[in-house]
Design a protein around this motif. Structure first.
Motif, PDB file in Angstrom:
ATOM      1  N   THR A  41       0.838  -1.201   0.000  1.00 57.61           N
ATOM      2  CA  THR A  41       0.000   0.000   0.000  1.00 57.61           C
ATOM      3  C   THR A  41       0.874   1.253   0.000  1.00 57.61           C
ATOM      4  O   THR A  41       1.870   1.335   0.718  1.00 57.61           O
ATOM      5  CB  THR A  41      -0.910   0.003   1.238  1.00 57.61           C
ATOM      6  N   ILE A  59      -1.192   2.613  -4.993  1.00 53.87           N
ATOM      7  CA  ILE A  59      -1.982   1.542  -4.381  1.00 53.87           C
ATOM      8  C   ILE A  59      -2.635   2.061  -3.108  1.00 53.87           C
ATOM      9  O   ILE A  59      -1.961   2.524  -2.187  1.00 53.87           O
ATOM     10  CB  ILE A  59      -1.107   0.317  -4.075  1.00 53.87           C
ATOM     11  N   VAL A  67      -6.756  -5.503  -5.167  1.00 54.49           N
ATOM     12  CA  VAL A  67      -5.803  -4.395  -5.114  1.00 54.49           C
ATOM     13  C   VAL A  67      -6.482  -3.165  -5.704  1.00 54.49           C
ATOM     14  O   VAL A  67      -6.808  -3.133  -6.898  1.00 54.49           O
ATOM     15  CB  VAL A  67      -4.518  -4.729  -5.889  1.00 54.49           C
ATOM     16  N   VAL A  69      -6.423   0.835  -6.670  1.00 49.55           N
ATOM     17  CA  VAL A  69      -5.440   1.855  -7.057  1.00 49.55           C
ATOM     18  C   VAL A  69      -6.140   3.196  -7.226  1.00 49.55           C
ATOM     19  O   VAL A  69      -7.170   3.290  -7.901  1.00 49.55           O
ATOM     20  CB  VAL A  69      -4.743   1.468  -8.374  1.00 49.55           C
TER      21      VAL A  69
END
Length: 249
Positions: A41, A59, A67, A69
């Protein structure tokens, strides 16, 4: 001593992106980000959606293979060749075909048209054809992520060579790689402008009858030199040569 520049990871998004929004990485990309690249992250990434340009991102969250973004800005960067080449490739064995699609993408090919030839070793039909096409598209996407392209070359539906020749509406000059041809690639490339279609055979090449079909469809036989190249070499050598003669090298 200068510090080595850090390469920012690039990922293809399976959705339309916009600056200021968020994106969820596709599962394959998320797996690569988390388990191969070990991203965390807060790290910077680059995303592209195939519509042109790329997005700077960061991220925001990692939850197993989810995940997320944050998309920060769009950069209108293009790394396409000015010579749009469609590669008509006789289907070869799995590893060789994957290699051809991967490296052709890196060399800037605009589209790949797989064709089933008499000497093709990787036969495809029906549901298997759709699965192979999806697989080759994933190979092309991964190559774009690696080489910096922001537009994924189109991987067309595999067709029998005869069917392709009957319906061929190929853009620009049409070139057939043939070791016995009299015309060299350099001479042919002198007449290229904007777009071209390049046909390369599978292992052992196209048969004489198939070469005749391609000639009827407007393909001009050309040779690369005095040596006979393997199927996984021929198309890539021709693409590199065309880029040097009429493309972006």
């Amino acid at each position: 001593m200068n510090e080595k520049s850090v390469r920012i990871a690039r990922f293809f998004a399976g959705e339309a992106l916009r600056a200021g929004g968020t994106a969820l990485l596709p599962e394959d990309a998320a797996h690569h980000a988390v388990h191969v690249l070990r991203l965390r992250t807060g790290e910077e990434v680059t995303l592209f959606d195939g519509r042109g340009g790329e997005y700077a991102g960061r991220i925001a969250a990692i939850e197993r293979l989810r995940v997320t973004v944050d998309l920060l800005a769009h950069h209108a960067l293009e790394r396409e060749s000015p010579l749009a080449v469609t590669l008509v490739q006789g289907i070869s064995s799995s590893e060789k075909m994957d290699f051809t699609v991967q490296k052709a993408t890196e060399l800037g090919v605009a589209a790949v048209q797989p064709v089933v030839a008499a000497r093709s070793t990787g036969r495809v039909a029906g549901e298997r054809a759709a699965l192979k096409r999806a697989h080759w598209r994933r190979v092309a996407i991964a190559a774009c992520e690696q080489c910096g392209r922001n537009r994924v070359p189109e991987v067309l539906e595999p067709l029998p060579l005869e069917q392709y020749c009957r319906a061929a509406a190929a853009p620009g000059m049409r070139l057939l790689l043939a070791p016995e041809a009299q015309l060299g690639l350099r001479a042919a490339a002198a007449r290229l402008a904007g777009a071209a279609t390049l046909a390369a055979g599978p292992e052992a090449g196209f048969t004489a009858a198939e070469q005749a079909l391609l000639a009827e469809a407007g393909f001009v036989p050309v040779r690369l030199g005095p040596r006979v190249l393997r199927t996984e070499t021929a198309a890539l050598a021709a693409l590199a040569a065309l880029n040097a003669l009429a493309g972006d090298f």
